[in-house]
Design an enzyme around this catalytic site. Structure first.
Site, mmCIF file in Angstrom:
data_model
loop_
_atom_site.group_PDB
_atom_site.id
_atom_site.type_symbol
_atom_site.label_atom_id
_atom_site.label_comp_id
_atom_site.label_asym_id
_atom_site.label_seq_id
_atom_site.Cartn_x
_atom_site.Cartn_y
_atom_site.Cartn_z
ATOM 1 N N SER A 108 39.856 45.010 40.994
ATOM 2 C CA SER A 108 38.540 44.344 40.173
ATOM 3 C C SER A 108 37.853 42.846 41.093
ATOM 4 O O SER A 108 37.881 42.904 42.636
ATOM 5 C CB SER A 108 38.632 45.174 38.866
ATOM 6 O OG SER A 108 37.383 44.578 38.595
ATOM 7 N N GLU A 206 36.612 51.424 46.703
ATOM 8 C CA GLU A 206 36.730 51.825 44.437
ATOM 9 C C GLU A 206 35.192 50.963 44.320
ATOM 10 O O GLU A 206 35.356 50.175 44.451
ATOM 11 C CB GLU A 206 37.697 51.955 44.268
ATOM 12 C CG GLU A 206 38.788 50.280 44.089
ATOM 13 C CD GLU A 206 38.070 50.151 42.385
ATOM 14 O OE1 GLU A 206 37.674 51.247 41.297
ATOM 15 O OE2 GLU A 206 37.604 49.000 42.380
ATOM 16 N N HIS A 270 39.204 52.543 38.810
ATOM 17 C CA HIS A 270 39.109 51.715 37.600
ATOM 18 C C HIS A 270 39.673 52.894 36.477
ATOM 19 O O HIS A 270 38.795 53.408 36.069
ATOM 20 C CB HIS A 270 37.885 50.978 37.523
ATOM 21 C CG HIS A 270 37.730 49.844 37.969
ATOM 22 N ND1 HIS A 270 37.082 49.786 39.554
ATOM 23 C CD2 HIS A 270 37.232 48.858 37.005
ATOM 24 C CE1 HIS A 270 37.299 48.534 39.084
ATOM 25 N NE2 HIS A 270 37.289 47.861 38.158
#
Length: 297
Positions: A108, A206, A270
């Site tokens: 992330s 992603e 996630h």
């Protein structure tokens, strides 16, 4: 660049380079790694809370630099993402990383640090396996990540993803540098000195909580930079909004060349049972049957 490998009995340096995290959020992940034989060393400011970030910039850098210089620590592992990695990029001691190269495991927000380390030093990383949710016995892909870190695993093949809905949207083969990360964080590096040089890449993407119009904005920003011309292969994980999967194929397929192989629905993103990817390594992709191999980290 010779990198240390991680095996049971080795030490992992646990840090919070971005957002704050509470011990109870990550203790199950730490306990799991400890049960597998790894020594978990916590950064001094791992559980600090400075509001937007875990700690002031200087303290976060101190934890990173301490573990880079620590000869016992083989891998540096970010406890979580959150926000704040971008504050560190122009303050990191890249020379220290060059003298003591180590893989940074994170996900992330940590994408910004991982891509910057590759852009400056060619340093590989592992994208995935947060300690908050993903590093758990229930996640079958933790073993994949640990095998990558040990140097024993140099490929992912279709049987490794059995039970998943992975599909090839466009077949073919591609070679290039495998780069993985969160789309929105990659775009924060556009126009900075920490953007990787132009080269053929196999891109794994992603994101989470980004509606389609914002995802398309990121894609278009990359188009205007000429980025898609360098993409030789495309690996699409999950783009989740309120835990619902969004289809980004109609947005991205017109932007890459017709010869570019595309694999989608990969278990990367996630969510708890997510697959990690090595990033910053020379790789080759075969879309169907799926095979991704790399030369090592």
């Amino acid at each position: 660049m010779s990198l240390p490998v991680l095996n049971p009995g080795d030490a992992i340096g646990l840090v919070s380079p971005a957002g704050a995290v509470r011990r109870e959020q990550v203790q199950p992940g730490i306990d799991y790694l400890t049960s597998l034989g790894y020594i978990c060393k916590l950064g001094q400011h791992a559980f600090s809370d400075n509001g937007l970030t875990s700690a002031p910039v200087e303290r976060r850098l101190e934890d990173l630099h301490t573990f880079v210089a620590d000869e016992e620590v083989k891998v540096i592992w970010a406890l979580r993402g959150g926000y704040g990695s971008i504050q560190l990029l122009d303050r990191l001691e890249y020379g220290l990383f060059r003298g003591h190269p180590k893989i940074l495991v994170g996900f992330s927000d940590i994408t910004a640090l991982q891509w910057a380390l590759y852009a400056r030093l060619g340093l590989p990383s592992l994208s995935g396996l947060t300690l908050t949710t993903q590093t758990r016995p229930e996640n079958r892909y933790v073993s994949v990540g640990l095998e990558i870190l040990s140097g024993r695993r140099k490929a992912l093949v279709a049987r490794d993803l059995s039970g998943e809905s992975v599909q090839a949207f466009r077949s073919g083969e591609a070679s290039g540098t495998l780069m993985a990360g969160t789309l929105s964080m990659i775009c924060t590096l556009c126009g900075t000195p920490f953007w990787p040089k132009a080269e053929p890449i196999i891109l794994a993407l992603e994101d989470v909580n980004e509606p389609l119009y914002r995802i398309d904005r990121y894609f278009q920003q990359l188009r205007l930079m000429g980025f898609w011309e360098n993409v030789a292969g495309l690996l699409l994980g999950k783009f989740l909004l309120d835990e619902t999967e969004q289809d980004v194929l109609p947005l991205i397929t017109p932007l890459v060349g017709p010869e570019v192989p595309i694999v989608y629905n990969l278990p990367y993103g996630h969510f708890s049972n997510a697959l990690p990817f090595p990033s910053g390594v020379a790789a080759r992709l075969q879309a169907e049957p799926f095979r991704l191999e790399w030369k090592g980290s």
